[in-house]
Design an enzyme around this catalytic site. Structure first.
Site, mmCIF file in Angstrom:
data_model
loop_
_atom_site.group_PDB
_atom_site.id
_atom_site.type_symbol
_atom_site.label_atom_id
_atom_site.label_comp_id
_atom_site.label_asym_id
_atom_site.label_seq_id
_atom_site.Cartn_x
_atom_site.Cartn_y
_atom_site.Cartn_z
ATOM 1 N N LYS A 1 -4.938 -9.871 -6.573
ATOM 2 C CA LYS A 1 -6.216 -10.141 -5.901
ATOM 3 C C LYS A 1 -7.272 -9.109 -6.319
ATOM 4 C CE LYS A 1 -6.146 -7.608 -1.584
ATOM 5 N NZ LYS A 1 -6.842 -7.483 -0.349
ATOM 6 N N LYS B 1 -10.623 -3.388 -3.924
ATOM 7 C CA LYS B 1 -11.459 -2.184 -4.031
ATOM 8 C C LYS B 1 -10.740 -1.084 -4.783
ATOM 9 C CE LYS B 1 -13.275 -2.879 0.617
ATOM 10 N NZ LYS B 1 -12.796 -2.644 1.988
ATOM 11 N N LYS C 1 0.814 -1.219 0.000
ATOM 12 C CA LYS C 1 0.000 0.000 0.000
ATOM 13 C C LYS C 1 0.845 1.265 0.000
ATOM 14 C CE LYS C 1 -4.340 -1.891 1.229
ATOM 15 N NZ LYS C 1 -5.600 -1.858 1.881
HETATM 16 N N1 AQP Z 1 -9.747 -10.679 -3.209
HETATM 17 C C1 AQP Z 1 -10.136 -11.136 -2.025
HETATM 18 N N2 AQP Z 1 -10.420 -12.443 -1.870
HETATM 19 C C2 AQP Z 1 -10.843 -12.926 -0.670
HETATM 20 N N3 AQP Z 1 -11.013 -12.146 0.439
HETATM 21 C C3 AQP Z 1 -10.738 -10.828 0.300
HETATM 22 N N4 AQP Z 1 -10.800 -9.796 1.164
HETATM 23 C C4 AQP Z 1 -10.414 -8.653 0.543
HETATM 24 N N5 AQP Z 1 -10.106 -8.907 -0.727
HETATM 25 C C5 AQP Z 1 -10.298 -10.255 -0.921
HETATM 26 C C6 AQP Z 1 -11.218 -9.928 2.542
HETATM 27 O O1 AQP Z 1 -12.273 -9.017 2.776
HETATM 28 C C7 AQP Z 1 -12.207 -8.603 4.146
HETATM 29 C C8 AQP Z 1 -12.326 -7.118 4.220
HETATM 30 O O2 AQP Z 1 -11.237 -6.513 3.557
HETATM 31 P P1 AQP Z 1 -10.909 -5.019 3.924
HETATM 32 O O3 AQP Z 1 -11.989 -4.147 3.464
HETATM 33 O O4 AQP Z 1 -10.596 -4.898 5.335
HETATM 34 O O5 AQP Z 1 -9.590 -4.637 3.208
HETATM 35 P P2 AQP Z 1 -8.780 -5.096 2.025
HETATM 36 O O6 AQP Z 1 -8.286 -6.483 2.219
HETATM 37 O O7 AQP Z 1 -7.733 -4.058 1.925
HETATM 38 O O8 AQP Z 1 -9.786 -5.031 0.806
HETATM 39 P P3 AQP Z 1 -9.360 -4.731 -0.623
HETATM 40 O O9 AQP Z 1 -10.513 -4.937 -1.476
HETATM 41 O O10 AQP Z 1 -8.153 -5.479 -1.007
HETATM 42 O O11 AQP Z 1 -9.031 -3.189 -0.588
HETATM 43 P P4 AQP Z 1 -7.749 -2.442 -1.093
HETATM 44 O O12 AQP Z 1 -7.920 -2.317 -2.543
HETATM 45 O O13 AQP Z 1 -7.816 -1.151 -0.381
HETATM 46 O O14 AQP Z 1 -6.552 -3.259 -0.722
HETATM 47 C C9 AQP Z 1 -10.906 -9.152 4.727
HETATM 48 O O15 AQP Z 1 -11.195 -10.313 5.501
HETATM 49 C C10 AQP Z 1 -10.118 -9.524 3.513
HETATM 50 O O16 AQP Z 1 -9.241 -10.600 3.770
#
Ligand code: AQP
Length: 351
Positions: A214, A217, A118
């Site tokens: 992966k 968002k 990040k």
């Molecule tokens: N691609 C994924 N596959 C399975 N699980 C996922 N999670 C996130 N992406 C995947 C799970 O969703 C939960 C909430 O995630 P979060 O909102 O706390 O943050 P994150 O992991 O940072 O989500 P993103 O979508 O990946 O956001 P960005 O783009 O900001 O990095 C967690 O349990 C996570 O494991």
């Protein structure tokens, strides 16, 4: 229900809630309700760790907090049997995080791959909050003595850090824990060594445009993810455009090796249908992707459509969502306050 077994987990209100968040986390949150005492948090303090241009500012944040809450409810989480709340309403998260900032080591945080990803090349410009994020996450979990945390694969390292923090706190303060009569469990430690609950065919849902990344968002391409609020046409078009390779689907699991895009779509089908990848290949192996994608579109629209519609309905009534969060926060605070009083006694703060 065994009340000693408590689940805690959270989702950041950072917009674009997607299929990965649903299959890796929220769907599993709902499934655990009959076996655990569950606390599901909208982790809004985590959401402000990047630059404000990334998280979008105050009105976006409020909207996203309500949207994640709506996703929890639409997925079937019952806020009357369990606790649903947003993190910033319970001050114990920030208080315990400070104590953990003093327990956790720089060397531990330096190993966190999520910070490296990040922060990217502009590390000097990253916020201190982004760096200390895993300490706050440990506080979220341990404030409630949670024994289990359902998360996607990407969060595994943070749960391991939570265990390291709990272990160091228990060791550093062993005498004080015993003197205050606050030892729990066989080892006499105060905090549990929390277990991650990671697994199933969709523990890591990948981008629809690139099977090595992966689903996320923050991916600039909306085609890379299926958003929970996408309508049927958008879901269909994104699945039809999803990257694949020229080979037909294999008939056995081994045949998915080295084919990340194929493996991803098979995993998504398996998770949405509640089956395994083997079963999916038994039905669709040997066939063309176009046939399989057609079946996946139908399944995804059938499973996600009602959730997206319910989310939209709930978001249109912010008063109801805010009342759910306030009620949840009150019940979370009752647990958190006890923990903070005990932590203060253990550390030696006078209160
Ligand atoms: N691609 C994924 N596959 C399975 N699980 C996922 N999670 C996130 N992406 C995947 C799970 O969703 C939960 C909430 O995630 P979060 O909102 O706390 O943050 P994150 O992991 O940072 O989500 P993103 O979508 O990946 O956001 P960005 O783009 O900001 O990095 C967690 O349990 C996570 O494991």
């Amino acid at each position: 229900m065994n009340v000693q077994q408590r689940v805690f987990s959270g989702v950041q209100p950072t917009g674009n809630l997607h299929l990965g968040n649903y299959l890796g986390a929220i769907k599993r949150f709902a499934e655990l309700q009959d076996s655990f005492d569950c606390i599901y948090c909208v982790v809004d303090m985590h959401a402000i760790t990047p630059d404000m241009r990334v998280w979008g500012g105050p009105s976006e944040l409020s909207r996203n907090i309500r949207e994640v809450t709506a996703a929890y409810l639409a997925a079937g989480i019952d806020p009357t049997r369990h606790i649903v709340f947003n993190q910033s309403q319970v001050s114990g998260h920030a208080e315990l995080a400070w104590v953990f900032n003093c327990v956790s080591r720089l060397g531990w945080l330096n190993r966190m791959t999520q910070f490296k990803e990040k922060a990217g090349k502009d590390r000097e410009n990253a916020s201190v909050g982004l760096y200390a994020y895993p300490n706050l996450m440990a506080a979220d979990i341990l404030l409630y003595h949670a024994t289990h945390v359902p998360v996607g694969e990407d969060q595994k390292q943070h749960i391991e850090l939570t265990r390291d923090i709990a272990q160091k706190f228990n060791n550093d303060f062993a005498e004080s824990i015993a003197a205050n009569g606050l030892g729990r469990g066989e080892e006499g430690g105060y905090f549990p060594l929390t277990e991650p609950l990671i697994g199933g065919p969709a523990a890591r849902v990948m981008s629809l445009r690139d099977g090595s990344k992966k689903m996320s968002k923050s991916d600039p391409s909306d085609l890379s993810r299926i958003n929970l609020t996408d309508d049927a046409d958008a879901v269909a078009s994104k699945i039809r455009k999803a990257k694949t390779d020229p080979e037909p689907l294999p008939t056995e699991l081994d045949g998915l090796k080295g084919r990340p895009e194929a493996e991803n779509l098979v995993g998504i089908y398996a998770a949405l249908s509640g089956s395994g990848k083997e079963e999916v290949l038994a039905n669709y192996g040997g066939g063309q992707f176009s046939t399989f994608k057609g079946a996946l579109v139908e399944l995804a629209v059938e499973k996600l459509g009602p959730i997206g519609n319910e989310m939209k309905r709930l978001v249109a009534d912010p008063g109801h969502i805010d009342a759910v969060l306030r009620d949840g926060a009150e019940r979370a605070r009752a647990i958190a306050d006890v923990t903070m009083r005990q932590v203060k006694d253990i550390v030696g703060f006078v209160r």
